[in-house]
Design an enzyme around this catalytic site. Structure first.
Site, short mmCIF file in Angstrom:
data_model
loop_
_atom_site.label_atom_id
_atom_site.label_comp_id
_atom_site.label_asym_id
_atom_site.label_seq_id
_atom_site.Cartn_x
_atom_site.Cartn_y
_atom_site.Cartn_z
CG ASP A 63 -2.77 0.90 -2.90
OD1 ASP A 63 -1.61 1.33 -2.78
OD2 ASP A 63 -3.64 0.99 -2.00
CG HIS A 64 -2.55 4.70 -4.07
ND1 HIS A 64 -1.79 5.18 -3.02
CD2 HIS A 64 -3.66 4.17 -3.50
CE1 HIS A 64 -2.40 4.96 -1.89
NE2 HIS A 64 -3.54 4.33 -2.13
CG ASP B 65 -2.15 0.88 1.03
OD1 ASP B 65 -2.00 1.98 0.46
OD2 ASP B 65 -3.24 0.47 1.44
CB CYS C 252 -6.86 2.47 -0.42
SG CYS C 252 -5.41 3.22 0.34
#
Length: 509
Positions: A318-319, A13, A53
């Site tokens: 995720d980013h 994450d 998220c």
């Protein structure tokens, strides 16, 4: 064992791509991920198609752009019948095991009004079998584990506060209240390793999701002081925040939302001094190193159990995270650092391409089609992404994409967001789209706001050149390209069906 065919899909994450290749790579120790890169294929221009998220994971796991799945904010439901990696793996006879979270907001039409699934945005995506619940705002198994180890805390959020070893007022760089062997990252890895040993010799699919280095930025010793803040490079930013705000009207509310005080618990009045900025950057890198340590344990388990060469291993994020770049924190902005993520794929029987770096543009929606393609499954027409297997095996498909595309919704349907109030927008026009080519990045807004154009052969993200006369041809070309991209990627879930006298006929996308 020889007939087993496994998939291990790891999402970290909020890990920036430049921790592995770029500005921060020389300042953070990630030995296990770097060793894995030498044994796999890495994608250097990989971008998340949305954030934060919940939306980003919705896109990764469904293979859809946010404009199609429309789960566009944390808390926005995802349609219950949307095909995803778990539903498709079940069709192949696999139990999609989830160690961690998917941050999926459930479709209220599929549940009774009082169902607990409708009281959290962190519920598992339909199709997954939750092996270990590990969620940022819940994590009951981990908090129970901490209690069993003798840790005391009044509220769960207190777990994320730095604690002074001497009992004095805590500093930003003080450690977490728990030891490293009891951290959320260690607990999740222990759970994965403990439960997966029984599956050796069988075919399996596991989705392992690490919360870290997502904030709150607090790390157990020794990771809290693993990096000296003084030795780290300062963020890439203009000298003054007001200069950043002058780039576009959207920037000021984005900076207000992505403030440094929101990155750590217990420091609500924290100011963005260089000392504070560098301290939090150091903790972020320490948390990334902690995740690397435990990913090393996972890879070693696959190798020592004889499963590594039967397992497709996918590691991504995720980013991204702004981490003080452009005076911004978090990811709800327009800059590459919020979207640029690592992607590393290890395919069995692909030794000739080990260590390969792919520089063609790829998107987070490509991951699920790639896994399904490797499994020999049919990719549903609903999925907008493309399989990366040809690139993994050293081929370049004809008509590969020339750009990447991302979206951001900055509205709040219940109470106007900071940006909505500042810009005078509402839920239907509080969004933006980003198109990135080799040279240019175009940002367009749903509201009647001017575009942003960055020239990476010029000053890059430091200057918006959209109003300069010499760029009007490029601006028009990129605007048409963005329009065509949206038109060509309209939802295809049912669009290629035809109902005939002989029943429904389907054409593959």
């Amino acid at each position: 064992m020889a007939d087993a065919k496994n998939v291990l899909f790891i999402i970290i994450d909020q890990l920036r791509a430049d921790c592995l290749s770029g500005a921060l790579a020389a300042h953070v120790e990630l030995p296990n991920l770097r060793a894995f890169m030498e044994d796999a294929v890495s994608f250097e221009r990989h971008f998340s198609v949305t954030n934060p998220c919940g939306p980003s994971r919705a896109s990764i796991l469904t293979g859809q752009y946010a404009m199609n799945h429309r789960s566009i904010r944390n808390g926005t439901p995802l349609r219950h019948d949307t095909p995803n990696i778990a539903t498709e793996m079940r069709k192949l006879g696999y139990l999609p095991m989830l160690f961690g979270y998917t941050d999926t907001s459930q479709d209220p039409r599929a549940f009774a009004p009082g169902d607990p699934a409708l009281s959290t945005y962190e519920f598992p995506m339909p199709g997954f079998h939750e092996m270990t619940e590990m969620r940022l705002e819940m994590s009951y198994p981990w908090r129970s584990h901490l209690m069993a180890q003798g840790y005391a805390f009044d509220r769960y959020c207190d777990v994320y506060r730095p604690v002074s070893p001497g009992g004095t007022e805590p500093r930003l760089t003080d450690p977490a209240l728990y030891r490293a062997e009891h951290s959320d990252t260690a607990f999740l890895t222990d759970s994965f390793l403990g439960k997966m040993r029984g599956y050796c010799g069988e075919s399996w699919f596991a989705h392992l999701t690490y919360i870290r280095p997502h904030p709150p930025l607090v790390a157990p010793a020794p990771y809290n002081e693993m990096y000296d803040p003084v030795r780290l490079p300062l963020p890439q930013r203009m000298d003054h925040r007001t200069d950043e705000e002058a780039i576009h009207p959207f920037i000021a509310p984005a900076l207000e939302k992505g403030s440094i005080s929101g990155m750590v618990e217990g420091f609500g009045d924290l100011e963005a001094s260089d000392e504070a900025v560098q301290s939090l950057r150091a903790i972020y890198l320490g948390l990334a190193s902690e995740v690397d340590t435990h990913i090393g344990r996972v890879i070693e388990f696959l190798k020592s159990s004889g499963q590594y060469e039967n397992t497709l291993v996918v590691i991504t994020a995720d980013h991204g995270e702004m981490l003080g770049d452009r005076h911004c924190w978090g990811k709800s902005t327009i800059y590459d650092a919020a979207y640029h993520t690592p992607l590393i794929l290890h395919c069995p029987d692909n030794a000739e391409n080990a260590g390969r770096r792919v520089t063609l543009p790829t998107e987070s929606i490509d991951v699920t089609p790639t896994i399904l393609d490797w499994m020999g499954a049919t990719v549903p027409n609903s999925m907008d992404g493309r399989s990366l297997l040809p690139l993994v095996y050293g081929e370049t498909p004809e008509s590969w994409r020339r750009h990447t595309y991302s979206e951001l919704d900055f509205s709040n349907p219940l109470e106007p967001s900071v940006a909505e109030r500042a810009l005078g927008t509402g839920p239907s026009d509080s969004s933006l789209c980003i198109l990135r080519e080799d040279r240019f990045t175009l940002v367009e807004f749903a509201a009647d706001l001017p575009p942003v154009l960055f020239d990476h052969e010029g000053d890059g993200e430091m200057r918006n050149v959209a109003t300069r006369p010499e760029y009007q041809g490029d601006l028009a070309r990129l605007t048409r390209a963005m329009l065509r991209h949206r038109m060509r990627n309209a939802d295809q879930t049912l669009a290629l069906y035809s109902i005939t006298g002989d029943g429904p006929k389907l054409r593959a996308r």
